[in-house]
Enzyme design. Structure first.
Site, PDB file in Angstrom:
ATOM      1  N   HIS A 128       0.700  -1.014   0.126  1.00 46.74           N
ATOM      2  CA  HIS A 128       0.490  -0.220  -0.014  1.00 46.74           C
ATOM      3  C   HIS A 128       0.805   1.436   0.217  1.00 46.74           C
ATOM      4  CE1 HIS A 128      -4.583   2.014   0.963  1.00 46.74           C
ATOM      5  NE2 HIS A 128      -3.191   2.634   0.900  1.00 46.74           N
ATOM      6  N   THR A 132      -3.148   7.329  -9.584  1.00 44.77           N
ATOM      7  CA  THR A 132      -3.888   7.886 -10.071  1.00 44.77           C
ATOM      8  C   THR A 132      -3.237   8.022 -11.850  1.00 44.77           C
ATOM      9  OG1 THR A 132      -5.000   8.352  -8.280  1.00 44.77           O
ATOM     10  CG2 THR A 132      -6.294   8.845 -10.712  1.00 44.77           C
ATOM     11  N   PRO A 133      -3.507   7.981 -12.642  1.00 40.31           N
ATOM     12  CA  PRO A 133      -2.507   8.347 -13.839  1.00 40.31           C
ATOM     13  C   PRO A 133      -3.393   9.664 -14.194  1.00 40.31           C
ATOM     14  CG  PRO A 133      -4.515   6.768 -14.528  1.00 40.31           C
ATOM     15  CD  PRO A 133      -4.544   6.406 -13.115  1.00 40.31           C
ATOM     16  N   GLU A 179     -12.395   4.343   5.865  1.00 44.26           N
ATOM     17  CA  GLU A 179     -11.202   5.252   6.330  1.00 44.26           C
ATOM     18  C   GLU A 179     -12.044   6.280   7.538  1.00 44.26           C
ATOM     19  OE1 GLU A 179      -8.086   6.395   3.494  1.00 44.26           O
ATOM     20  OE2 GLU A 179      -9.320   6.176   2.045  1.00 44.26           O
TER      21      GLU A 179
END
Length: 356
Positions: free
Chosen positions: A19, A102-103, A206
């Site tokens: 992660h 993230t692209p 989260e």
């Protein structure tokens, strides 16, 4: 002497990192290099947080994120950032790494989402050709803030790269501001990803308000859970949700420093790691954003061990068992397990010599 010997054990311990957000993993030296390449941005005045390391407040951590996004907007930047991050993880004893990002597209520099991913892959291959001792894979991230349509586009991109990257692109990450949007809107994209063979690592619970969403997304089910801070009843979750996680045997990616600095967990001793670990549920220690939160994986293992009174054998087992949670195929798992067997005598050697 003792501190040094302890540090050596955790540094030498072979580790798996599952992660790690690419931009959040950028270190201060890399940020300084980026700043020097872009004097026109005039970054300096607002950068007081960069050198503060452990003493950064949460607001300053987010400030660092914003600065990194400003600084990284070309293929050249991404190549340098990804290469530096990979080499830093390798220097910390990480033998297998799944990076996620993230692209992005930047019209003013010609950066496209496709070239973004291609450049990360180029960095992975470059490090491999230089003999850096780490196996690196990539997860394409869906930012939940960008909605359904973009999520679908991201799945298509990830699928294309899964088929063309020779096993380097393995799956999808779902992340972004957990207070924005609802997972149900992203279900079609996530289901499509699953159907085409992409592995799924989803940020779940989260924040406390996400229980209903987590319950829904667990029915997919995902292949791993990011954080899962509020799933357990002791953290305000529910036994029903825990039962689902256990039934599907979904590993958790747990990031101690990130949660404490991000203020979703009050102190290390309150971290949900203890609940899942006591249950014997697959739990992998991770960094999340090693640059922004000024940590590394050795430090995270050391924190878990000192907080929850884990022996060195228990720490070794935690590190070894993480191999079963990776997204790469069984052949890679077997190779890593062989590496762990080979390295164990020399890692534990430090304690034997120091205790003489």
């Amino acid at each position: 002497m003792m501190d040094n010997e302890v540090d050596v054990f955790y540094r030498e311990l072979p580790k798996v990192e599952l992660h790690a957000h690419l931009n959040g993993s950028v270190s201060c030296p890399t940020i300084e290099k980026l700043i020097s390449r872009k004097p026109h941005l005039n970054i300096g005045h607002g950068m007081t947080a960069i050198g503060k390391g452990q003493r950064r407040t949460l607001d300053e951590c987010f400030q660092v994120f914003k600065v990194i996004h400003q600084l990284v907007d070309t293929e050249e930047d991404i190549l340098m950032v990804a290469t530096d991050v990979i080499k830093e993880f390798a220097a910390d004893g990480v033998k297998y790494l799944e990076l996620r990002s993230t692209p992005r597209e930047e019209k003013h520099t010609g950066l496209t989402k496709k070239s973004y991913i291609e450049t990360v892959i180029k960095a992975i291959k470059q490090c491999k050709s230089e003999g850096v001792d780490i196996d690196v894979r990539f997860l394409v991230a869906i930012d939940r803030r960008n909605g359904t349509e973009v999520a679908m586009e991201t799945v298509k991109l990830a699928e294309d790269f899964m088929l063309s990257s020779d096993g380097l692109v393995l799956g999808l990450d779902l992340s972004g501001d957990p207070t924005v949007g609802h997972g149900k809107d992203l279900l079609p994209a996530l289901q499509k990803a699953k159907n085409c063979g992409l592995k799924l690592s989803l940020h779940l619970s989260e924040v406390p308000s996400q229980l209903e969403e987590s319950d829904l997304l667990l029915d997919l089910p995902p292949d791993r859970i990011g954080h899962g801070t509020f799933l357990h009843p002791a953290m305000g979750g529910s036994q029903g949700i825990v039962d689902k996680v256990v039934k599907h045997n979904i590993p958790l990616e747990l990031c101690l420093t990130s949660n404490v600095k991000g203020q979703t967990v009050a102190r290390y001793s309150d971290h949900h790691f203890k609940h899942w670990y006591q249950m014997g549920h697959p739990s992998v220690i991770c960094t999340d954003d090693k640059g922004v939160f000024s940590t590394d994986l050795s430090q995270e293992y050391q924190l878990a061990a000192s907080t929850f009174d884990l022996s060195r054998e228990a720490v070794w087992k935690l590190s070894h068992d993480a191999i079963d949670c990776i997204f790469a195929p069984d052949t890679v798992k077997q190779q890593l397990k062989q590496k762990w067997i080979y390295l164990k005598p020399q890692v534990f050697h430090y304690r034997e010599t120091d205790s003489l």
